[in-house]
Design a protein around this motif. Sequence first.
Motif, PDB file in Angstrom:
ATOM      1  N   VAL A   5       0.859  -1.176   0.000  1.00 12.19           N
ATOM      2  CA  VAL A   5       0.000   0.000   0.000  1.00 12.19           C
ATOM      3  C   VAL A   5       0.900   1.232   0.000  1.00 12.19           C
ATOM      4  O   VAL A   5       1.777   1.366   0.855  1.00 12.19           O
ATOM      5  CB  VAL A   5      -0.919   0.003   1.247  1.00 12.19           C
ATOM      6  N   VAL A   6       0.687   2.102  -0.961  1.00 12.47           N
ATOM      7  CA  VAL A   6       1.494   3.310  -1.096  1.00 12.47           C
ATOM      8  C   VAL A   6       0.880   4.408  -0.240  1.00 12.47           C
ATOM      9  O   VAL A   6      -0.318   4.701  -0.353  1.00 12.47           O
ATOM     10  CB  VAL A   6       1.567   3.768  -2.571  1.00 12.47           C
ATOM     11  N   GLY A   7       1.721   5.014   0.620  1.00 18.12           N
ATOM     12  CA  GLY A   7       1.248   6.092   1.479  1.00 18.12           C
ATOM     13  C   GLY A   7       1.062   7.377   0.700  1.00 18.12           C
ATOM     14  O   GLY A   7       1.464   7.502  -0.468  1.00 18.12           O
ATOM     15  N   GLU A   8       0.450   8.365   1.332  1.00 18.61           N
ATOM     16  CA  GLU A   8       0.177   9.645   0.656  1.00 18.61           C
ATOM     17  C   GLU A   8       1.447  10.355   0.225  1.00 18.61           C
ATOM     18  O   GLU A   8       1.553  10.826  -0.890  1.00 18.61           O
ATOM     19  CB  GLU A   8      -0.616  10.559   1.594  1.00 18.61           C
ATOM     20  N   ASN A   9       2.431  10.449   1.118  1.00 18.26           N
ATOM     21  CA  ASN A   9       3.661  11.195   0.819  1.00 18.26           C
ATOM     22  C   ASN A   9       4.800  10.277   0.396  1.00 18.26           C
ATOM     23  O   ASN A   9       5.947  10.712   0.345  1.00 18.26           O
ATOM     24  CB  ASN A   9       4.086  12.012   2.035  1.00 18.26           C
ATOM     25  N   GLU A  10       4.505   9.032   0.094  1.00 17.85           N
ATOM     26  CA  GLU A  10       5.547   8.072  -0.260  1.00 17.85           C
ATOM     27  C   GLU A  10       5.794   8.090  -1.765  1.00 17.85           C
ATOM     28  O   GLU A  10       4.863   8.188  -2.561  1.00 17.85           O
ATOM     29  CB  GLU A  10       5.126   6.667   0.170  1.00 17.85           C
ATOM     30  N   SER A  14      10.202   4.002  -3.655  1.00 20.29           N
ATOM     31  CA  SER A  14      10.351   3.308  -2.373  1.00 20.29           C
ATOM     32  C   SER A  14       9.309   2.204  -2.222  1.00 20.29           C
ATOM     33  O   SER A  14       9.595   1.136  -1.677  1.00 20.29           O
ATOM     34  CB  SER A  14      10.257   4.293  -1.206  1.00 20.29           C
ATOM     35  N   ALA A  15       8.099   2.441  -2.722  1.00 20.08           N
ATOM     36  CA  ALA A  15       7.074   1.396  -2.675  1.00 20.08           C
ATOM     37  C   ALA A  15       7.459   0.226  -3.573  1.00 20.08           C
ATOM     38  O   ALA A  15       7.242  -0.939  -3.211  1.00 20.08           O
ATOM     39  CB  ALA A  15       5.728   1.969  -3.105  1.00 20.08           C
ATOM     40  N   ARG A  18      10.024  -1.842  -1.759  1.00 21.87           N
ATOM     41  CA  ARG A  18       9.378  -2.675  -0.742  1.00 21.87           C
ATOM     42  C   ARG A  18       8.708  -3.883  -1.372  1.00 21.87           C
ATOM     43  O   ARG A  18       8.780  -4.997  -0.860  1.00 21.87           O
ATOM     44  CB  ARG A  18       8.335  -1.874   0.039  1.00 21.87           C
TER      45      ARG A  18
END
Length: 58
Positions: A5-10, A14-15, A18
């Motif tokens: 799950v990709v975060g808002e500020n990510e 980086s995703a 992962r």
Amino acid sequence: MTQVVVGENEEIESALRRFKRQVSKAGIFADIKRRRHYETPIEKKKRKAIARRKKRFR
């Protein structure tokens, strides 16, 4: 099933890193390579014997 799950500020990079790490830990690529061609029972037995030997010496 591997899921990230990709975060808002990510950042996407980086995703993706992962995701690749999770896939390699789960052994999905090795499983795909192994299932790509039919493996005879003798080949399967040899592969498992080699894996046992590697595991014993770790």
